[in-house]
Write an enzyme that holds these catalytic residues in place. Sequence first.
Site, PDB file in Angstrom:
ATOM      1  N   THR A  12     130.963  27.364 -18.866  1.00 49.78           N
ATOM      2  CA  THR A  12     131.425  26.177 -19.579  1.00 49.78           C
ATOM      3  C   THR A  12     130.430  25.687 -20.618  1.00 49.78           C
ATOM      4  O   THR A  12     130.812  25.225 -21.699  1.00 49.78           O
ATOM      5  CB  THR A  12     131.701  25.045 -18.567  1.00 49.78           C
ATOM      6  N   THR A  85     129.369  27.627 -13.562  1.00 45.48           N
ATOM      7  CA  THR A  85     129.057  26.971 -12.288  1.00 45.48           C
ATOM      8  C   THR A  85     129.860  27.513 -11.112  1.00 45.48           C
ATOM      9  O   THR A  85     129.417  27.411  -9.967  1.00 45.48           O
ATOM     10  CB  THR A  85     129.287  25.460 -12.401  1.00 45.48           C
ATOM     11  N   ASP A  86     131.045  28.078 -11.351  1.00 47.70           N
ATOM     12  CA  ASP A  86     131.907  28.459 -10.235  1.00 47.70           C
ATOM     13  C   ASP A  86     131.247  29.446  -9.282  1.00 47.70           C
ATOM     14  O   ASP A  86     131.413  29.354  -8.058  1.00 47.70           O
ATOM     15  CB  ASP A  86     133.225  29.048 -10.750  1.00 47.70           C
ATOM     16  N   THR A 266     128.729  28.530  10.161  1.00 47.54           N
ATOM     17  CA  THR A 266     129.549  27.365  10.447  1.00 47.54           C
ATOM     18  C   THR A 266     130.355  26.966   9.220  1.00 47.54           C
ATOM     19  O   THR A 266     129.895  27.129   8.088  1.00 47.54           O
ATOM     20  CB  THR A 266     128.699  26.169  10.897  1.00 47.54           C
ATOM     21  N   GLN A 267     131.548  26.441   9.439  1.00 55.15           N
ATOM     22  CA  GLN A 267     132.346  25.919   8.338  1.00 55.15           C
ATOM     23  C   GLN A 267     131.826  24.579   7.842  1.00 55.15           C
ATOM     24  O   GLN A 267     132.192  24.137   6.749  1.00 55.15           O
ATOM     25  CB  GLN A 267     133.801  25.757   8.782  1.00 55.15           C
TER      26      GLN A 267
END
Length: 331
Positions: A12, A85-86, A266-267
């Site tokens: 971007t 950034t993604d 862990t989520q």
Amino acid sequence: MSRILVLYTGGTIGMDHTPEGLAPVPDLLPRLLQRFARPGLEFDIVEFEQLIDSSALTPRQWNQILDALVSRYHDYDGFVVIHGTDTMAYTAGVLAFALRGLAKPVVLTGAQLPLVHPRSDGWSNLADALEAACQPDLNEVAVAFDRLLLRGSRARKMDVERFAGFNSPNAEPLAEFAIHAHWRKERWLKPDGEWRPLRINEDLKLAALMLTPGYGSALAGQTLRDGGLDGAVLLAYGSGNAPADPILLQGIAAMTARGAPVLTLTQAPSGAVEVGAYAASQPLARAGALPGADLTPEAALAKLQALLSAGASGEELRKQLVRPLRGEMTV
């Protein structure tokens, strides 16, 4: 005098308005960056031939970045990688593990708004990245974003709306930028042996699978069993808990039997996997899954990518996956 190489890969930050919407514009960013010219700082800019939106990132782009860095490593004091950034956190992780023996700063940055926007955050992010790249004691990959310098192997994209797009939930920043730069050098990594960078195996098949109530665990198990994966990250509940679903456990056991590691994370955005904290964490471990401690999913995939690319296998691979190599986990 600091001599810095800036690699512009897309994202971007260097986009402009086109009839199809925001898109990368060749030669725009190098022209805009000239405002950073000052005494004591010399920088060269390499603009990649194909500027991409980072959502299109593949391992091929990782090797392009690695090749550009490695071929010029001895010619510069530090490096800035301008990136979308993604997937910036994935690239930061890969560089952290692939640039073995790194003894210079490599700083990634980007922006939530393009530089042509009057409120762009890109100007401050670039200023901080260039200053960080001039620090001779910074021997690691970092992310400069919204006045923070984060360890590359700990950084995550946390927000798509605010300028505070990145953070490292399980690690303190390496620096904070205000009127003065506050360098937290006590947190910085030391050089790690001789310079021995590696290229990424672009053919590896890796995946991150998230458990969900119901069919999700069986689907994950089937993918692990039949997907032909070279390694996987399993996002479990809480501190590493999962249902004792026979299909899930069979999939992990099948991966383990053929030497393809499964890392359990862990989520939760922060915290760590702790085998044995709950009985529900035991079945995954017994099936062969490895506890990923507080690794981020991005760093876990990057670590698998780098270790498998380096030819690690068997018990040595399993040992390296569960111990910190570049400050990526707390043990």
